[in-house]
Design an enzyme around this catalytic site. Structure first.
Site, PDB file in Angstrom:
ATOM      1  N   HIS A 113       0.634  -1.199  -0.146  1.00  0.00           N
ATOM      2  CA  HIS A 113      -0.021  -0.051  -0.104  1.00  0.00           C
ATOM      3  C   HIS A 113       0.922   1.390   0.146  1.00  0.00           C
ATOM      4  O   HIS A 113       0.328   2.516  -0.168  1.00  0.00           O
ATOM      5  CB  HIS A 113      -0.995  -0.002   1.021  1.00  0.00           C
ATOM      6  CG  HIS A 113      -2.000  -1.008   0.902  1.00  0.00           C
ATOM      7  ND1 HIS A 113      -2.892  -1.301   0.164  1.00  0.00           N
ATOM      8  CD2 HIS A 113      -2.388  -1.874   1.956  1.00  0.00           C
ATOM      9  CE1 HIS A 113      -3.720  -2.111   0.342  1.00  0.00           C
ATOM     10  NE2 HIS A 113      -3.344  -2.735   1.332  1.00  0.00           N
ATOM     11  N   ASP A 152      -2.956 -10.611  -2.555  1.00  0.00           N
ATOM     12  CA  ASP A 152      -3.373 -10.084  -1.199  1.00  0.00           C
ATOM     13  C   ASP A 152      -4.986  -9.654  -1.740  1.00  0.00           C
ATOM     14  O   ASP A 152      -5.285  -9.241  -2.662  1.00  0.00           O
ATOM     15  CB  ASP A 152      -2.644  -8.911  -1.025  1.00  0.00           C
ATOM     16  CG  ASP A 152      -2.700  -8.395   0.363  1.00  0.00           C
ATOM     17  OD1 ASP A 152      -4.102  -8.038   0.821  1.00  0.00           O
ATOM     18  OD2 ASP A 152      -2.131  -8.589   1.191  1.00  0.00           O
ATOM     19  N   HIS A 154      -6.724  -7.097  -0.478  1.00  0.00           N
ATOM     20  CA  HIS A 154      -6.827  -5.841  -0.585  1.00  0.00           C
ATOM     21  C   HIS A 154      -5.805  -5.496  -1.936  1.00  0.00           C
ATOM     22  O   HIS A 154      -4.926  -5.781  -2.022  1.00  0.00           O
ATOM     23  CB  HIS A 154      -6.185  -5.072   0.611  1.00  0.00           C
ATOM     24  CG  HIS A 154      -6.993  -5.578   1.871  1.00  0.00           C
ATOM     25  ND1 HIS A 154      -6.457  -6.590   2.587  1.00  0.00           N
ATOM     26  CD2 HIS A 154      -7.739  -4.846   2.545  1.00  0.00           C
ATOM     27  CE1 HIS A 154      -7.338  -6.500   3.779  1.00  0.00           C
ATOM     28  NE2 HIS A 154      -8.047  -5.453   3.820  1.00  0.00           N
ATOM     29  N   ASP A 241      -4.618 -12.939   2.968  1.00  0.00           N
ATOM     30  CA  ASP A 241      -5.942 -12.364   4.035  1.00  0.00           C
ATOM     31  C   ASP A 241      -7.303 -12.787   3.218  1.00  0.00           C
ATOM     32  O   ASP A 241      -8.154 -12.333   3.412  1.00  0.00           O
ATOM     33  CB  ASP A 241      -5.778 -10.985   4.277  1.00  0.00           C
ATOM     34  CG  ASP A 241      -5.168 -10.106   3.248  1.00  0.00           C
ATOM     35  OD1 ASP A 241      -5.057 -10.661   1.937  1.00  0.00           O
ATOM     36  OD2 ASP A 241      -4.936  -8.946   3.363  1.00  0.00           O
TER      37      ASP A 241
END
Length: 441
Positions: A113, A152, A154, A241
């Site tokens: 991120h 991931d 996200h 995740d």
């Protein structure tokens, strides 16, 4: 009888004992401690061909190839960040130098991120460890075409931002639909900048996607795109995740599914990103990934609480996954026509963004501008201010820059001399020189 790996595989572990957002935060050292215990319990280091390497630290120069940090690198990093990124570089060097065929950096803090400009921590990330690793390999090992497949849950918005203007980096993110999960981005229409349109590929999957949907997407969407792009090296941002037990997300992936995905994708290097089911998922997922990378049997991998019927993919999710995959492939095949239509005859293209650092609660206002160029990747300038009082002006000069874009970059930097900036900074990747000029606010 000694078990031998089919492929020599290197591992780096770094749990970062001295770094945490707070003691009970999901992003904490136990994420890797349980995995280490599982690896030793399974006897993976007793297998011939699986080798553990100790992480080096990246240098500030390594970070400067990727980031503009406000007010400076020291203010937005700790030693743990340098070691985490260094772990990724260490395993990548081992692959490039032939010590191993595959590598897995099981490190934290994570990084995907973190964008080109860094004012603080967003999404648990300060610096982008994969991007630092990639630019290190380009500077030191002559690597050019790279594919990053971010699995991931996200959206990897930081990696997308850093490689937005780079046609030599194919960035593919498979993630939970941004309408339902942080950071709220990663839609099919996000394709990359004017000189690299199409080399950003987003695959937003609906909640409750299971092994069936993920593996169909990799086999039928990701692999054909990789075959078209023909990268020299494949990096997997191996976030975990999207496991059915993860407390932060809404997907139904399993540990065996992760191993199957790794086997199918066959990345040269995997780098751990997210994953917050500390006991119920990560030890089993990571073990499956290691076995798949090494070419060993992983069919016995099964985590506590696994119930195939309970996490089976609903028919409407299957239908959505197929529709999304076909739309992504259609866009990929039309990328050159879309580039001609959307870019046209512009000489430069700019964009204005408001960026939130959700972890540190910082708000950034950013304007960037890129030269549209048929000869090189284009010169980039960034004007970034935040509510911390820092106001940064940065210029990025890419590898293989053409004379016209270099002249434009130098003009921009000269014109910024009298601007209201607390930091003027330049990344010149073509000459591998970096310049920082901090000034009083």
């Amino acid at each position: 009888m000694m078990i031998k790996a089919d492929r020599k595989t290197g591992l780096v572990f770094f749990p970062a004992f001295d770094w945490a957002i707070d003691p009970t935060h999901p992003e904490r050292e136990e994420r890797l401690l349980y995995t280490q215990d599982q690896v030793f319990e399974e006897g993976l280091f007793d297998i011939e061909g699986i080798t553990e390497f100790k992480p080096d630290l990246v240098t500030h120069e390594d970070i400067r190839r990727v980031h503009f940090c406000a007010p400076d690198i020291e203010s937005v990093t700790t030693e743990s960040h340098l070691i985490s990124a260094g772990g990724a570089v260490t395993v990548a060097k081992a692959v490039m130098e032939g010590a191993v065929e595959k590598g897995f950096a099981l490190v934290r803090p994570p990084g995907h991120h973190a964008m080109r400009v860094v004012h603080g921590n967003r999404g648990f990330c300060n610096i982008n460890i994969e991007a630092i690793m990639i630019e290190y390999l380009r500077a030191k090992h002559g690597v050019r075409r790279v594919a990053v497949v971010d699995t991931d849950c996200h959206h990897g918005d930081g990696s997308q931002d850093i490689f937005w203007h780079d046609p030599d980096t194919l960035f593919i993110s498979i993630h939970q639909d941004g309408r339902t999960l942080y950071p709220g981005s990663g839609f099919i229409e996000e394709l990359g900048g004017p000189n690299a349109l199409g080399t950003t590929v987003n695959i937003p999957l609906p909640p409750l996607t299971s092994d069936e949907g993920y593996l169909w997407t990799v086999e039928n969407v990701v692999m054909p795109i990789l075959e078209d792009f023909k990268p020299e090296i494949i990096i997997n941002s191996a976030g975990q995740d999207n496991h059915f037990s993860d407390p932060l997300t809404n997907m139904n992936f399993s540990a065996r599914g992760y191993a199957d995905l790794t086997d199918m994708l066959s990345p040269d290097i995997a780098v751990l990103e997210g994953g917050y089911s500390i006991e119920g998922a990560l030890p089993y997922v990571n073990t499956g990934i290691i076995l798949a990378l090494a070419g060993l049997d992983y069919t016995g991998i099964k985590e506590p609480g696994f119930d195939a019927a309970r996490i089976a993919q609903p028919p409407d999710v299957t239908r959505q996954v197929r529709q999304i995959g076909q739309a992504v492939l259609s866009t990929w095949r039309q990328r050159e026509a879309l580039q001609a239509k959307l870019v046209g005859n512009h000489k430069t293209v700019s964009r204005r963004r408001n960026i939130m650092y959700d972890t540190d609660m910082i708000y950034e206002m950013q304007i960037d501008e890129i030269t549209v160029c048929r000869e090189c990747k284009g010169a980039l300038k960034v004007d970034s201010s935040s509510d911390t009082g820092h106001h940064l002006f940065g210029v990025h000069i890419p590898n293989g820059v053409c004379p016209a874009c270099r002249a434009k970059a130098e003009q921009w930097f000269e014109e910024s001399k009298n601007g209201p900036y607390t930091l003027r900074t330049m990344q010149d990747l073509d000459s591998q020189t970096f310049y920082d000029e901090p000034r009083e606010a």
